[in-house]
Design an enzyme around this catalytic site. Structure first.
Site: not given
Length: 340
Positions: A172, A208, A210, A212-213, A218, A222
């Protein structure tokens, strides 16, 4: 009937030739006047003012020296050129300023892609990854306040997105990792001198970062940073140390990130014509367990609006999911914008 007297061929030839020469000489005089060098103009002006004791050679030498100084003073550096272009489009609502380089690596090959975080998070699923993928970065900045401190300071909000896309994966074609990096910073124009370099800009900001998980995949942190940007001729150096803002131990998904990514970043950019070479170095400065990363880039011309791009990376932290994974990768693609 009066007859028209025909001119002998020789007279006609001489007349037309003389007319052509007059036109050519007049045209050349105009072109010469338009293209007259600054030195010639200076000499003409000085000759009308100086006395008979001054020689033509002395006047020429004086004018050449003065023209050199004027050209040196008005010549813009690479940073000044970029700032001027950014300022010229600042009020255009359809133009977004560039922050970091924008590019797409159509083929980015990893020595060995890090599959461990996904295998731990999804043990019942097929999490096999290809070693070849697509990597791209989108980076822009927006002015929040301009011309502060007598025109020497501006405040910006910036956002950088770096994504790793398993485009060639039969499963996918997922995005393996996407890092989001919003930041707010104050940039100050400066002219300090150090070892022949000029400290053109100082940036002070909060960033910051990240992916996003959630759960075990995750990653975020910062920082507060200061960036000192120096330049000399075609070389630009940027030294950016940072301080990580501490987090609650229970919420920290990567408490040892500084042990791998380090506490500073040093970037050098060299521009040669339409080619740009750059290198980035990070290090934790720990003698017992030294870690860091190096990235080298080459941007070269393709068309008016597109440039070729080659990127090599070796070390830790190419992405947040790989902050503690030693990776080597090389990619080739297209750069929309570079550092300079």
């Amino acid at each position: 009937m009066d007859s028209i007297t025909e001119q002998p061929p020789l007279v006609t030839f001489v007349g037309s030739t003389m007319f052509s020469l007059i036109i050519i000489l007049a045209t050349n005089s105009v072109i010469a006047a338009e293209n007259k060098s600054e030195v010639d103009k200076c000499m003409e002006a000085e000759m009308l003012q100086v006395g008979d004791s001054v020689t033509v050679g002395e006047i020429r030498e004086q004018c050449q020296e003065g023209t050199k100084k004027a050209n040196k003073k008005t010549k813009k550096t690479n940073i000044e050129k970029r700032l001027q272009l950014e300022k010229s489009t600042r009020d255009n609502p359809f133009v977004i300023s560039v922050h970091k380089p924008n590019y797409i690596l159509l083929v980015a090959h990893n020595d060995k892609t890090n599959e461990t975080p996904f295998a731990n998070q999804f043990p019942a699923e097929d999490t096999s990854l290809d070693d070849t993928e697509v990597k791209f970065q989108i980076s822009a900045k927006f002015p929040l306040a301009v011309d502060l401190f007598d025109g020497k300071g501006d405040v910006y909000f910036a956002y950088t997105n770096r994504s790793f896309w398993q485009l060639y994966n039969d499963n996918s074609a997922p995005f393996r990792e996407t890092n989001h990096e919003p930041e707010v910073f104050l940039t100050l124009k400066n002219d300090w001198k150090l070892f022949g370099f000029t400290n053109t800009l100082i940036n002070i900001g909060f960033v910051h970062q990240s992916n996003g998980r959630a759960a075990t995949v995750s990653r975020s942190w910062n920082r507060i940073y200061t960036s000192f940007i120096f330049e000399k001729n075609n070389l630009v150096l940027a030294f950016r140390p940072w301080y990580r803002i501490p987090e609650n131990e229970a919420d920290d998904n990567n408490p040892d990130i500084e042990d791998y990514i380090g506490n500073f970043e040093l970037t050098g950019v060299y521009k040669q014509g339409r080619h740009t070479f750059s290198a980035m170095l990070r290090n934790n400065l720990e003698s017992n367990d030294n870690r860091g990363a190096i990235q080298m880039d080459w941007v070269f011309p393709l068309t008016k609006h597109f440039k070729g791009y080659v990127q090599y990376f070796n070390g830790y932290g190419e992405s947040l999911i790989d902050y503690n994974y030693d990776q080597e990768s090389i990619g080739i693609g297209v750069a929309l914008t570079g550092w300079l």
